[in-house]
Design an enzyme around this catalytic site. Structure first.
Site, PDB file in Angstrom:
ATOM      1  N   LEU A  23      18.495  -8.269  -3.610  1.00 42.33           N
ATOM      2  CA  LEU A  23      19.201  -6.983  -3.586  1.00 42.33           C
ATOM      3  C   LEU A  23      19.472  -6.445  -2.171  1.00 42.33           C
ATOM      4  O   LEU A  23      20.631  -6.181  -1.814  1.00 42.33           O
ATOM      5  CB  LEU A  23      18.409  -5.928  -4.380  1.00 42.33           C
ATOM      6  CG  LEU A  23      19.109  -4.574  -4.374  1.00 42.33           C
ATOM      7  CD1 LEU A  23      19.956  -4.379  -5.605  1.00 42.33           C
ATOM      8  CD2 LEU A  23      18.126  -3.435  -4.287  1.00 42.33           C
ATOM      9  N   LYS A  83       5.682 -18.680 -12.369  1.00 41.87           N
ATOM     10  CA  LYS A  83       4.700 -18.165 -11.406  1.00 41.87           C
ATOM     11  C   LYS A  83       3.377 -17.854 -12.124  1.00 41.87           C
ATOM     12  O   LYS A  83       2.299 -18.133 -11.601  1.00 41.87           O
ATOM     13  CB  LYS A  83       5.235 -16.909 -10.703  1.00 41.87           C
ATOM     14  CG  LYS A  83       6.421 -17.126  -9.791  1.00 41.87           C
ATOM     15  CD  LYS A  83       6.158 -18.027  -8.600  1.00 41.87           C
ATOM     16  CE  LYS A  83       5.313 -17.386  -7.524  1.00 41.87           C
ATOM     17  NZ  LYS A  83       5.221 -18.233  -6.304  1.00 41.87           N
ATOM     18  N   TYR A 123      11.467 -17.573 -14.154  1.00 41.25           N
ATOM     19  CA  TYR A 123      10.821 -17.455 -12.833  1.00 41.25           C
ATOM     20  C   TYR A 123       9.406 -16.913 -12.989  1.00 41.25           C
ATOM     21  O   TYR A 123       8.433 -17.533 -12.530  1.00 41.25           O
ATOM     22  CB  TYR A 123      11.649 -16.534 -11.915  1.00 41.25           C
ATOM     23  CG  TYR A 123      10.871 -16.072 -10.690  1.00 41.25           C
ATOM     24  CD1 TYR A 123      10.465 -16.976  -9.713  1.00 41.25           C
ATOM     25  CD2 TYR A 123      10.523 -14.726 -10.514  1.00 41.25           C
ATOM     26  CE1 TYR A 123       9.733 -16.564  -8.601  1.00 41.25           C
ATOM     27  CE2 TYR A 123       9.792 -14.305  -9.408  1.00 41.25           C
ATOM     28  CZ  TYR A 123       9.398 -15.228  -8.456  1.00 41.25           C
ATOM     29  OH  TYR A 123       8.669 -14.820  -7.352  1.00 41.25           O
ATOM     30  N   THR A 141       3.368 -13.121  -7.611  1.00 40.57           N
ATOM     31  CA  THR A 141       4.302 -11.996  -7.678  1.00 40.57           C
ATOM     32  C   THR A 141       3.844 -10.956  -8.699  1.00 40.57           C
ATOM     33  O   THR A 141       3.140 -11.298  -9.666  1.00 40.57           O
ATOM     34  CB  THR A 141       5.715 -12.513  -8.072  1.00 40.57           C
ATOM     35  OG1 THR A 141       6.536 -11.396  -8.410  1.00 40.57           O
ATOM     36  CG2 THR A 141       5.669 -13.445  -9.278  1.00 40.57           C
ATOM     37  N   ASP A 142       4.271  -9.717  -8.500  1.00 39.06           N
ATOM     38  CA  ASP A 142       3.984  -8.662  -9.500  1.00 39.06           C
ATOM     39  C   ASP A 142       4.682  -8.961 -10.831  1.00 39.06           C
ATOM     40  O   ASP A 142       4.308  -8.412 -11.869  1.00 39.06           O
ATOM     41  CB  ASP A 142       4.408  -7.279  -8.978  1.00 39.06           C
ATOM     42  CG  ASP A 142       5.894  -7.158  -8.612  1.00 39.06           C
ATOM     43  OD1 ASP A 142       6.614  -8.178  -8.641  1.00 39.06           O
ATOM     44  OD2 ASP A 142       6.328  -6.029  -8.298  1.00 39.06           O
ATOM     45  N   GLU A 143       5.709  -9.834 -10.780  1.00 39.28           N
ATOM     46  CA  GLU A 143       6.503 -10.073 -11.995  1.00 39.28           C
ATOM     47  C   GLU A 143       5.703 -10.755 -13.096  1.00 39.28           C
ATOM     48  O   GLU A 143       6.116 -10.761 -14.252  1.00 39.28           O
ATOM     49  CB  GLU A 143       7.770 -10.879 -11.659  1.00 39.28           C
ATOM     50  CG  GLU A 143       8.588 -10.159 -10.600  1.00 39.28           C
ATOM     51  CD  GLU A 143      10.007 -10.659 -10.443  1.00 39.28           C
ATOM     52  OE1 GLU A 143      10.550 -11.265 -11.377  1.00 39.28           O
ATOM     53  OE2 GLU A 143      10.577 -10.415  -9.369  1.00 39.28           O
TER      54      GLU A 143
HETATM   55  P1  NAD Z   1      12.514 -18.018  -0.385  1.00 44.41           P
HETATM   56  O1  NAD Z   1      13.331 -18.395  -1.569  1.00 44.41           O
HETATM   57  O2  NAD Z   1      13.137 -17.249   0.731  1.00 44.41           O
HETATM   58  O3  NAD Z   1      11.902 -19.345   0.293  1.00 44.41           O
HETATM   59  C1  NAD Z   1      11.312 -20.355  -0.455  1.00 44.41           C
HETATM   60  C2  NAD Z   1      11.055 -21.521   0.492  1.00 44.41           C
HETATM   61  O4  NAD Z   1      10.411 -22.558  -0.256  1.00 44.41           O
HETATM   62  C3  NAD Z   1      12.322 -22.116   1.088  1.00 44.41           C
HETATM   63  O5  NAD Z   1      12.140 -22.378   2.466  1.00 44.41           O
HETATM   64  C4  NAD Z   1      12.514 -23.411   0.322  1.00 44.41           C
HETATM   65  O6  NAD Z   1      13.191 -24.415   1.050  1.00 44.41           O
HETATM   66  C5  NAD Z   1      11.069 -23.786   0.016  1.00 44.41           C
HETATM   67  N1  NAD Z   1      10.953 -24.640  -1.174  1.00 44.41           N
HETATM   68  C6  NAD Z   1      11.525 -24.448  -2.391  1.00 44.41           C
HETATM   69  N2  NAD Z   1      11.200 -25.456  -3.222  1.00 44.41           N
HETATM   70  C7  NAD Z   1      10.394 -26.291  -2.515  1.00 44.41           C
HETATM   71  C8  NAD Z   1       9.724 -27.498  -2.826  1.00 44.41           C
HETATM   72  N3  NAD Z   1       9.860 -28.074  -4.041  1.00 44.41           N
HETATM   73  N4  NAD Z   1       8.964 -28.076  -1.880  1.00 44.41           N
HETATM   74  C9  NAD Z   1       8.840 -27.531  -0.641  1.00 44.41           C
HETATM   75  N5  NAD Z   1       9.466 -26.394  -0.287  1.00 44.41           N
HETATM   76  C10 NAD Z   1      10.230 -25.779  -1.213  1.00 44.41           C
HETATM   77  O7  NAD Z   1      11.246 -17.276  -0.978  1.00 44.41           O
HETATM   78  P2  NAD Z   1      10.446 -16.008  -0.420  1.00 44.41           P
HETATM   79  O8  NAD Z   1      11.182 -14.789  -0.809  1.00 44.41           O
HETATM   80  O9  NAD Z   1      10.077 -16.234   0.980  1.00 44.41           O
HETATM   81  O10 NAD Z   1       9.157 -16.087  -1.358  1.00 44.41           O
HETATM   82  C11 NAD Z   1       8.003 -16.813  -0.951  1.00 44.41           C
HETATM   83  C12 NAD Z   1       6.957 -16.728  -2.043  1.00 44.41           C
HETATM   84  O11 NAD Z   1       6.673 -15.366  -2.339  1.00 44.41           O
HETATM   85  C13 NAD Z   1       7.399 -17.365  -3.358  1.00 44.41           C
HETATM   86  O12 NAD Z   1       6.293 -18.038  -3.905  1.00 44.41           O
HETATM   87  C14 NAD Z   1       7.796 -16.183  -4.227  1.00 44.41           C
HETATM   88  O13 NAD Z   1       7.585 -16.461  -5.594  1.00 44.41           O
HETATM   89  C15 NAD Z   1       6.834 -15.122  -3.724  1.00 44.41           C
HETATM   90  N6  NAD Z   1       7.324 -13.728  -3.862  1.00 44.41           N
HETATM   91  C16 NAD Z   1       8.453 -13.324  -3.219  1.00 44.41           C
HETATM   92  C17 NAD Z   1       8.850 -11.990  -3.331  1.00 44.41           C
HETATM   93  C18 NAD Z   1      10.065 -11.476  -2.615  1.00 44.41           C
HETATM   94  O14 NAD Z   1      10.393 -10.296  -2.781  1.00 44.41           O
HETATM   95  N7  NAD Z   1      10.756 -12.249  -1.812  1.00 44.41           N
HETATM   96  C19 NAD Z   1       8.116 -11.083  -4.116  1.00 44.41           C
HETATM   97  C20 NAD Z   1       6.985 -11.563  -4.788  1.00 44.41           C
HETATM   98  C21 NAD Z   1       6.582 -12.878  -4.624  1.00 44.41           C
HETATM   99  P1  TYD Z   2      16.105  -9.022  -6.764  1.00 43.35           P
HETATM  100  O1  TYD Z   2      16.262  -8.699  -5.327  1.00 43.35           O
HETATM  101  O2  TYD Z   2      16.831 -10.187  -7.334  1.00 43.35           O
HETATM  102  O3  TYD Z   2      14.543  -9.116  -7.043  1.00 43.35           O
HETATM  103  P2  TYD Z   2      13.740  -9.177  -8.464  1.00 43.35           P
HETATM  104  O4  TYD Z   2      14.685  -9.502  -9.542  1.00 43.35           O
HETATM  105  O5  TYD Z   2      12.774 -10.272  -8.191  1.00 43.35           O
HETATM  106  O6  TYD Z   2      13.091  -7.824  -8.601  1.00 43.35           O
HETATM  107  O7  TYD Z   2      16.543  -7.747  -7.615  1.00 43.35           O
HETATM  108  C1  TYD Z   2      15.959  -6.481  -7.390  1.00 43.35           C
HETATM  109  C2  TYD Z   2      16.561  -5.536  -8.403  1.00 43.35           C
HETATM  110  O8  TYD Z   2      17.955  -5.369  -8.107  1.00 43.35           O
HETATM  111  C3  TYD Z   2      16.502  -6.045  -9.826  1.00 43.35           C
HETATM  112  O9  TYD Z   2      16.304  -4.933 -10.696  1.00 43.35           O
HETATM  113  C4  TYD Z   2      17.871  -6.645 -10.065  1.00 43.35           C
HETATM  114  C5  TYD Z   2      18.770  -5.774  -9.210  1.00 43.35           C
HETATM  115  N1  TYD Z   2      19.963  -6.423  -8.656  1.00 43.35           N
HETATM  116  C6  TYD Z   2      21.218  -5.857  -8.832  1.00 43.35           C
HETATM  117  O10 TYD Z   2      21.365  -4.804  -9.456  1.00 43.35           O
HETATM  118  N2  TYD Z   2      22.306  -6.491  -8.304  1.00 43.35           N
HETATM  119  C7  TYD Z   2      22.181  -7.656  -7.598  1.00 43.35           C
HETATM  120  O11 TYD Z   2      23.220  -8.225  -7.148  1.00 43.35           O
HETATM  121  C8  TYD Z   2      20.882  -8.216  -7.401  1.00 43.35           C
HETATM  122  C9  TYD Z   2      20.708  -9.502  -6.642  1.00 43.35           C
HETATM  123  C10 TYD Z   2      19.793  -7.558  -7.934  1.00 43.35           C
END
Ligand code: NAD
Ligand code: TYD
Length: 342
Positions: free
Chosen positions: A188, A152, A148, A124-126
């Site tokens: 969000l 990562k 988190y 992640t960019d985080e």
């Molecule tokens: P998500 O939370 O929607 O899904 C996570 C999945 O992993 C779920 O299906 C869950 O059941 C499974 N899981 C969790 N713990 C597990 C374990 N111990 N063993 C096996 N499976 C497990 O997540 P997402 O949004 O699809 O994100 C996927 C990846 O991308 C993650 O690694 C996250 O850190 C990364 N990521 C997501 C975003 C985003 O905006 N969603 C941005 C940057 C990076």
């Molecule tokens: P989120 O979708 O949780 O992603 P991340 O924290 O990984 O960037 O949040 C995106 C942005 O929106 C973040 O600045 C937090 C903000 N946010 C709210 O203001 N209200 C909310 O209910 C949520 C879930 C996020």
């Protein structure tokens, strides 16, 4: 060519599985997922009968559950499985260490032992932390702030160590905030779209001037496919949408599309340690692998909002906890519900 996808029942993983099955007829996919509150097999009902798709329920942090998957030759791994929500990490940091750090360690070790040829670690960019100006490159220093992002960053370093120490052929994908169909409504965009559809308040943290770069999930899936087949082992690739917006901007766009009043916006207490701005320089991916996002933010956001409008039963079940009851009955899985989301 067998590809192990971990966390494939989640948001990005399920979009990626659908993408790979349709784009790469030579690939067979094993989806290994624990089915936590965020894992939902309904994300994949359209492919569940595909003979090139198999589901295995298990926890990456439990080596005994993961090991049997490697009895058959695995060519490549795309590792999505993670605890992914910052807010939850503030309440339960050690769950994040278990899955994101220990689980990744298990997977790296088994991949090495079984001579896996390609490994994409989704990060992640985080991990770079927040910046008020400029953009992070792959060479920028890691500065995670939440449990988190710290978990990562730890898993990234472990993955890179497996390349440097043992030549495990892997790449690290650092992407910005994804959005699109099947995203769990704790993040969000899906939370605000579904709340607006129900005329419920949209809880904006603090002043709402926090900035995120938004990446359409379909564009991200194409980038992951490129990394899987063409990425240079040992490299990190930033993936971004070049769509920086404040949270208030994106909230107003959602409300405008749904023709809902801005009075639904409700400022609530800020997230502790809230990172002000994430921004990535993703030019390396374009330069080296020829990737570019295809959809404009406007187009992708409209597609996403329309998907939630047209798939009410999907998110209503997720929000009510109904699908968790189904899995408990059919798989004996005890899951959290969206109602538990902090
Ligand atoms: P998500 O939370 O929607 O899904 C996570 C999945 O992993 C779920 O299906 C869950 O059941 C499974 N899981 C969790 N713990 C597990 C374990 N111990 N063993 C096996 N499976 C497990 O997540 P997402 O949004 O699809 O994100 C996927 C990846 O991308 C993650 O690694 C996250 O850190 C990364 N990521 C997501 C975003 C985003 O905006 N969603 C941005 C940057 C990076
Ligand atoms: P989120 O979708 O949780 O992603 P991340 O924290 O990984 O960037 O949040 C995106 C942005 O929106 C973040 O600045 C937090 C903000 N946010 C709210 O203001 N209200 C909310 O209910 C949520 C879930 C996020």
């Amino acid at each position: 060519m067998r590809v192990l996808v971990t966390g494939g029942a989640g948001f990005i993983g399920s979009n990626f599985i659908r993408h790979l099955l349709s784009d790469r007829p030579e690939c067979e996919i094993i989806n290994f997922d624990k089915l936590t509150y965020a894992g939902n097999l309904e994300n994949l009902t359209d492919v569940e009968d595909n003979p090139r798709y198999h589901f295995v329920r298990g926890d990456v942090a439990m080596r005994a559950e993961l090991e049997p998957v490697f009895k058959e030759k695995i060519w490549g791994i795309v590792h999505f499985a993670a605890e992914s929500h910052v807010d939850r990490s503030l309440y339960s940091p050690l769950t994040f260490v278990e899955t994101n750090v220990f689980g990744t360690g298990n997977l790296l070790d088994l991949a090495l032992r079984h001579k896996v040829e390609r490994f994409v670690h989704i990060s992640t960019d985080e991990v770079y932390g927040s910046t008020s100006s400029g953009k992070f490159t792959e060479a920028s220093r890691l500065n995670p702030t939440s449990p988190y992002s710290a978990s990562k960053a730890s898993s990234d370093l472990l993955a890179l160590a497996y390349f440097k120490s043992f030549a495990l052929p892997l790449v690290v994908d650092r992407c910005t905030n994804n959005f699109g169909p099947y995203q769990f409504p704790e993040k969000l965009i899906p939370l605000f779209v579904t709340n607006a559809l129900e005329d419920k308040p949209l809880p904006v943290y603090g002043d709402g001037l926090y900035v995120r770069d938004w990446l359409f999930v379909a564009d991200h899936c194409r980038a992951i496919e490129k990394m899987l087949f063409e990425g240079r082992p040992g490299e990190i690739y930033n993936v971004g949408g070049s769509n920086e917006l404040t949270n208030l901007d994106i909230t107003r766009r959602i409300l405008a599309r749904l023709r809902k009043p801005e009075s639904l916006i409700t400022h609530v207490a800020d997230r502790p340690g809230h990172d002000r701005r994430y921004a990535l320089d993703a030019s390396k991916l374009e330069r080296e692998l020829g990737w570019k996002s295809r959809r404009s933010l406007e187009e992708a956001l409209d597609l996403t909002i329309d998907w939630y409008v047209n798939n009410r039963s999907w998110w209503q079940k997720v929000k009510s906890g109904e699908y968790q009851q189904y899995y408990q009955k059919n798989y004996g899985v005890r899951l959290g519900s969206a109602k538990d989301a902090v």
